[in-house]
Design a protein around this motif. Structure first.
Motif, short mmCIF file in Angstrom:
data_model
loop_
_atom_site.label_atom_id
_atom_site.label_comp_id
_atom_site.label_asym_id
_atom_site.label_seq_id
_atom_site.Cartn_x
_atom_site.Cartn_y
_atom_site.Cartn_z
N ASP A 160 -5.67 5.14 1.38
CA ASP A 160 -4.62 4.51 0.57
C ASP A 160 -3.74 3.55 1.37
OD1 ASP A 160 -5.36 5.72 -1.83
OD2 ASP A 160 -4.04 7.44 -1.52
N MET A 161 -3.25 2.53 0.66
CA MET A 161 -2.21 1.61 1.15
C MET A 161 -1.40 1.24 -0.09
SD MET A 161 -4.09 -1.06 3.75
CE MET A 161 -4.59 -0.57 5.41
N GLY A 162 -0.32 1.97 -0.31
CA GLY A 162 0.36 1.87 -1.59
C GLY A 162 1.73 1.22 -1.53
N LEU A 163 2.23 0.93 -2.73
CA LEU A 163 3.53 0.29 -2.93
C LEU A 163 4.50 1.31 -3.49
CD1 LEU A 163 5.06 -2.53 -3.21
CD2 LEU A 163 4.21 -2.53 -5.56
N ASN A 164 5.75 1.27 -3.03
CA ASN A 164 6.82 2.03 -3.67
C ASN A 164 7.50 1.07 -4.65
OD1 ASN A 164 9.16 3.39 -4.44
ND2 ASN A 164 9.34 4.45 -2.49
#
Length: 445
Positions: free
Chosen positions: A31-35
């Motif tokens: 994963d490489m996610g956005l808040n």
């Protein structure tokens, strides 16, 4: 073989997930996610035009500088599913790593779409599609990546498993136990039990609902609730609007079907509605092929004008804005900024719960108040969660029997319920339950 786990993002909040596992000289990033809440709190922010360093400073994407502490080469970047808190930072960070991005077909298509919108960086990484149940070799030292099918509030979600000579690392974000999903296959508990018998060195688990007792219902429960609500409106001759997660293809499909059942034409309105549903059709998901989708602002306004001219009672717009996002269509409707006129008695169905975060809660509250000021009647929480409640966590621990556990996807208060239930199962905080924070590296063996 040394096994290290870098807990990069998503260990102090819900959002911006990123974890790296080093097995010997080989590293896999999950994963490489956005808040998203860190973005929504600002007005008129467009992340596609922002530099990664600015987004890191905002707390919107993971700070991946800890990767320099891991001695090895990244062999793969593996998003678990297509939600923005898991893929939203790929276009900002993945170019730093000479590694393919490996995901299910739906997830990879969404990553590709996001990369096309990106204005600062070029995503030159290979995009590799792998189905649930398939495996691929990682490095040259006996490691293998496996995708295990899970059910979530988006299609083609998986839990990746990195098999190492020291045991399996199971990355358990995000899932619920749905044995009768509306779209796709049930969660593969048989395979999880097999992996448990083979030996699990570490289990990284999503703790979103770990403080909630009982089990998470099937999507079919939400489907029948939604059917009951919409059928009760069959004789209403005013406007009916519905909003849900654009990525929730099963829910959107149910809305389309029930709209037609009560004699209304469903129309999907909003950029993300068009993106997710269009992608689902593109890859051959069981989804209505003849539904109208409108994504761009000018076209949306023209469509709303047509609805008003032809009669609101003939349509059921399915729109963006279930979290009260300021720029989303439903919020603009609530503010009276569109051609669509709400009247007293008109129905608004929220087939989604508010993401439990102050920004979302405040924006949703404001949107509902604005709708009520126009006389609209709001139907809230026609929904089931995509995350395990406590009984699901007990079942997963029983299936996997992991040697170590790393709770994730929550702040400290949200992790407390998981620590309690894991303790009930014989685990001990500080020995084999590892509470961590963003930017840490844990050596597992």
């Amino acid at each position: 073989m040394e096994i290290e786990i870098a807990t990069i993002g998503g260990y102090e909040e819900v959002g911006r997930q990123m974890t790296a596992v080093r097995a010997g000289d080989d590293i896999v990033i999950f994963d490489m996610g956005l808040n998203l809440s860190k973005v929504l709190i600002h007005d008129n922010i467009r992340t596609e035009g922002m530099h990664s360093l600015d987004l890191i400073d905002m707390g919107a994407i993971p700070d991946d500088r800890v990767m320099s502490d891991l001695e090895g080469d990244v062999q793969a970047i593996v998003p678990t599913h297509g939600h923005l808190d898991h893929i939203g930072a790929i276009s900002k960070l993945a170019h730093r790593y000479d590694a393919p991005i490996v995901g299910t077909p739906f997830t990879i298509e969404l990553v590709s779409d996001d990369a096309e919108e990106e204005q600062k960086f070029d995503l030159d990484n290979d995009l590799v599609k792998m189905e649930a149940g398939e495996t691929m070799t990682i490095g040259d030292h006996g490691c293998e990546l496996e995708f295990v099918n899970v059910t979530h509030s988006i299609i083609q979600a998986i839990n990746p498993v990195l098999h190492t000579p020291e045991g399996a690392i199971v990355y358990g974000l995000d899932k619920r136990m749905d044995h009768n999903p509306v779209i796709g296959d049930p969660i593969d508990m048989d395979r999880f039990r097999e992996i448990g018998r083979e030996g699990v060195l570490c289990y990284i688990e999503d703790c979103t609902n770990a403080n909630k007792k009982g089990r998470t219902p099937s999507e079919n429960v939400a489907r029948e609730h939604l059917r009951d609500v919409l059928y009760s409106m069959e004789d209403y001759d005013g406007a009916i609007l519905a909003s849900t997660f654009s990525s929730h293809i099963a829910r959107v499909k149910s809305l389309i079907e029930f709209a037609r059942d009560i004699g209304r034409t469903p129309i999907l309105l909003g950029r993300s509605m068009e993106t997710y549903s269009g992608t689902a059709k593109q890859i051959g998901v069981d989804f209505p092929s003849d539904v109208e989708m409108v994504g761009y602002r000018r076209s949306i306004e023209q469509t709303l004008e047509r609805i008003m001219n032809e009669g609101k009672e003939n349509f059921l717009p399915i729109v963006t804005g279930h979290q009260g996002e300021p720029r989303a269509l439903l919020t603009r409707m609530a503010r009276g900024e569109t051609e669509f006129e709400l009247e007293p008695g008109d129905k608004v169905v929220y087939s989604a719960r508010v993401i439990p975060e102050p920004t979302n809660e405040g924006q949703r509250y404001q949107a509902e108040k604005l709708l009520a000021m126009q006389g609209a009647r709001v139907y809230s929480d026609i929904h089931v969660s995509g995350h395990l409640c406590q009984e699901g966590h007990y079942t997963m621990l029983d299936a996997l029997q992991p040697e170590n556990i790393i709770p994730a996807h929550q702040d400290l208060s949200g992790l407390s319920g998981y620590v309690d239930l894991a303790t009930d199962q014989g685990y001990t905080l500080g020995r084999d339950i590892h509470i961590t924070s963003n930017g840490n590296v844990i050596q597992i063996n």
